[in-house]
Design an enzyme around this catalytic site. Structure first.
Site, PDB file in Angstrom:
ATOM      1  CE1 TYR A 248      -3.276   2.839   0.559  1.00 22.73           C
ATOM      2  CE2 TYR A 248      -3.476   2.193   2.862  1.00 22.73           C
ATOM      3  CZ  TYR A 248      -3.853   3.005   1.815  1.00 22.73           C
ATOM      4  OH  TYR A 248      -4.801   3.968   1.996  1.00 22.73           O
TER       5      TYR A 248
ATOM      6  CE  LYS B 109      -6.196   1.497  -0.828  1.00 21.51           C
ATOM      7  NZ  LYS B 109      -6.805   1.543   0.516  1.00 21.51           N
TER       8      LYS B 109
END
Length: 309
Positions: A138, A166
């Site tokens: 992320y 992400k």
């Protein structure tokens, strides 16, 4: 199809909201109802205890319990990705081991925030976490204070347990990765349509899908710019204050969760609630899976702090 491939094929994953009782403890009945409607509307994966789910406001015992509960109740019907990352590598390893022990399908791992490290440190941190099982990495510099360099991502992408990124920096970055066969999910709802249909992203890890999962499903499946334009005012409103403030407020306004906030989050003002009602009123009524939102006086919200379990 392998587990990694099946997760990579998920185009719509929801960063699921965590509901609370008035004493601040988890409201698992409300949580289960939220998840059930996600599944019914075509969501393929859930991020448990992410920023949206307020993992940073949980003890690790709470966090792992919620992952375990999600696996037990829904793990055969939807992918369970536990946010077990931390800025402390030892803590991330311990939480990730526990998450896999209770059956999560993959982890969400973040770069060390606040106590930022070097590129060498990032590689060491991520490789230690990836060694434990499949993970999405992320990148959200607006929260961590550090953009994960592309050179680091290109290196960790070689790991057998790397699922993808992400990515919240934007679609130029997503295109950079997808052109090099590095899978990405958009972390920005307002950019997800172009990320998927123009820049080659797998899909989106979404906040807005908590509220309108069916329309977000369509947004990922259909190359329909007019639908995207229709949803943008709602997406913009969902981030009128730092996430998950608007989400927590609107789900209470719809009666899906109790009007309870764990501090330091506080509800939107009544004026901002009205803006959200206006934006949502432009959507088909059947897309509002929790019903029509209504303004809640700020005095009706419960703000809790302290020890919850």
């Amino acid at each position: 199809m392998s587990e990694l491939e099946s997760i990579r094929n998920c185009s719509l994953m929801t960063a699921i909201k965590t509901p609370y009782h008035e004493d601040g403890k988890f409201d698992l009945k409300a949580y289960d109802a939220l998840v059930e409607l996600q599944i019914q509307n075509g969501v393929e994966g859930l991020i448990i205890g992410g920023t949206t789910g307020e993992g940073h406001l949980m003890s690790w015992d709470e966090h792992i319990m919620l992952i375990a509960h999600s696996v037990y109740k829904f793990g055969t019907r939807i992918k369970i990705i536990g946010n077990t990352g931390s800025n402390n590598t030892a803590e991330a390893i311990h939480a990730t081991e526990q998450g896999f022990a209770v059956g999560m399908h993959a982890a969400l791992q973040i770069n060390p925030y606040y106590g930022k490290t070097s590129e060498k440190g990032l590689l060491a941190h991520f490789n230690r976490c990836l060694a434990l099982g499949p993970a999405i990495i992320y990148n959200v510099p607006g929260r961590t204070g550090q953009d994960i360099p592309t050179s680091v991502v290109e290196e960790i992408a070689k790991h057998e347990n790397f699922l993808g990124m992400k990515e919240c920096v934007g679609n130029d970055r997503i295109h950079y990765y997808t052109s090099r066969n590095i899978p990405c999910w958009s972390g920005n709802d307002d950019q997800a349509f172009e990320a998927k249909h123009k820049y080659g992203a797998q899909g989106v890890i979404s906040v807005t899908s908590n509220v309108i999962p069916g329309l977000m499903r369509r947004l990922m499946d259909e190359n329909d710019a007019s639908l995207n334009a229709q949803l943008l005012p709602v997406m913009d409103w969902m981030f009128c204050e730092p996430n998950p403030i608007a989400l927590n407020t609107v789900l209470a306004m719809c009666g899906a969760v109790k009007p309870v906030f764990r501090l330091p989050y506080c509800p939107l003002s009544e004026e901002q609630q009205k803006v959200g009602i206006e934006a949502l009123s432009t959507l088909p009524s059947e897309s509002l899976v929790y019903g029509k939102p209504e303004v809640i006086p700020e005095s009706k919200f419960t703000l809790v702090g302290g020890k919850y379990p």
